[in-house]
Design an enzyme around this catalytic site. Structure first.
Site, PDB file in Angstrom:
ATOM      1  N   LYS A 164       0.843  -1.207   0.000  1.00 44.57           N
ATOM      2  CA  LYS A 164       0.000   0.000   0.000  1.00 44.57           C
ATOM      3  C   LYS A 164       0.874   1.252   0.000  1.00 44.57           C
ATOM      4  CE  LYS A 164      -3.690  -2.526   2.265  1.00 44.57           C
ATOM      5  NZ  LYS A 164      -4.368  -2.926   3.503  1.00 44.57           N
ATOM      6  N   GLN A 167      -4.448  -1.977   9.797  1.00 50.23           N
ATOM      7  CA  GLN A 167      -4.363  -3.264   9.107  1.00 50.23           C
ATOM      8  C   GLN A 167      -4.945  -4.396   9.975  1.00 50.23           C
ATOM      9  OE1 GLN A 167      -3.243  -3.766   5.853  1.00 50.23           O
ATOM     10  NE2 GLN A 167      -4.033  -5.814   6.208  1.00 50.23           N
ATOM     11  N   ASP A 205     -11.364   2.090   4.164  1.00 46.90           N
ATOM     12  CA  ASP A 205     -11.659   0.651   4.081  1.00 46.90           C
ATOM     13  C   ASP A 205     -13.172   0.405   4.057  1.00 46.90           C
ATOM     14  OD1 ASP A 205      -9.429  -0.937   3.795  1.00 46.90           O
ATOM     15  OD2 ASP A 205      -9.042  -1.153   5.939  1.00 46.90           O
TER      16      ASP A 205
END
Ligand code: NDP
Length: 292
Positions: free
Chosen positions: A52, A96, A119
């Protein structure tokens, strides 16, 4: 003719579009920024975070990579998230998954500013997806799957689509996205209690497999000409490989490819799209936070 859906090529197309949008934002003095927080040293998570960060840099985005020890306390993590929520150079924040077991992941997600929740896991964004309100964020993997279907010109209106899996990250948002007005699919969601999965799958025009079971979907569960999207990423032992394992999907590619009209490979299918959609959500967050 069977189509192997090339996720890398479609992700590149997304990046080309994004480069234009990013240049436009930069000309207005804005650089989209993404912060990724990693707690602990799970090797797979570390690899995702690295990928990322790399993609942000390639696109010229501002990238913050926060690596915290596995012993980080819940309060400390909440304080870090709060700081990023208030950082004007950061438009997207994600922690994460999975965090270490002592961390309450739901509480962390709720603490994110929903306007920076790229997200799409915050309850407000889940609700917006359910309501068909496009001002929210849709989780990156289902968003990537939809884009793959669109780019492959798969007819979705009225199509019978079977989604295997009902997680909050893939299956559930995937089903919500496909049944939205404007997409208009008829969606069936399969999970571990579903009876006669083979029969359900054989009725599908499109199968989206996201259950985390290597090679679960076999050719006899797939109708001739159906479109198959394989979200699964599973490690299986492979003595012949340098790493001692290889990655396979939830679909038995070698047999299903002979029947499917179009199919995604693993790797090189859904995976590249997930990161591309994260970048797209970050650019969207930057625009929306600045009301452009
Ligand atoms: P979860 O483990 O959170 O969810 C799995 C789902 O599959 C559950 O709903 C479960 O049912 C269902 N399931 C499991 N086994 C069976 C079975 N034998 N029959 C029917 N249903 C079953 O997984 P995720 O959604 O997080 O991930 C799914 C897969 O996708 C994994 O391989 C993961 O690595 C991959 N993935 C890939 C991404 C990418 O970028 N390509 C991103 C995210 C995930 P129940 O609810 O009843 O337990």
């Amino acid at each position: 003719m069977r189509t192997i859906i090339d996720g890398r090529a479609i992700a590149e197309k997304v990046y080309t579009e994004l480069r234009g949008e990013i240049a436009d934002l930069k000309s207005r003095g804005l650089t989209p920024g993404l912060a990724v927080v990693l707690v602990g040293d799970n090797p797979a998570s570390r690899a995702y975070v690295r990928a990322k960060d790399k993609m942000c840099r390639e696109l010229g985005l501002h990238s913050v990579k926060l690596e915290l020890p596995a012993t980080t306390k819940q309060e400390e993590l909440l304080a870090r998230v709060d700081k990023l929520n208030h950082d004007p150079a950061v438009h997207g924040v994600l922690v994460q998954s999975p965090p270490p077991p002592h961390i309450d992941e739901v509480a962390i997600i709720r603490a994110l500013d929903p306007r920076k929740d790229v997200d799409g896991f915050h309850p407000l964004n889940v609700a917006k997806l359910a309501m068909g309100d496009n001002s929210g964020f849709v989780p990156c993997t289902p968003l990537g799957c939809l884009r793959l279907l669109r780019e492959t010109n798969v007819s979705l209106s009225g199509a019978n689509i079977v989604v295997l899996g009902r997680s909050m990250i893939v299956g559930k948002p995937m089903a919500l996205l496909l049944m939205q007005k404007g997409v208009d699919a008829t969606v069936t969601v399969v999970h571990s209690r579903t009876r006669n999965i083979g029969e359900v799958c054989r009725r599908a025009d499109v199968i989206i497999a996201a259950i985390g079971q290597p090679h679960f979907v076999k050719a006899d569960q797939v109708r001739e000409g159906a479109v198959v999207i394989d979200v699964g990423i599973n490690r299986v032992d492979d003595a012949g490989s340098e790493r001692g394992y290889r990655l396979v999907g939830d679909v038995d590619f070698d047999s299903v490819v002979k029947k499917a009209g179009a199919i995604t490979p693993v790797p090189g299918g859904v995976g590249p799209m997930t990161i591309a959609m994260l970048m797209a959500n970050t650019v969207k967050a930057c625009r929306m936070l600045n009301i452009l």
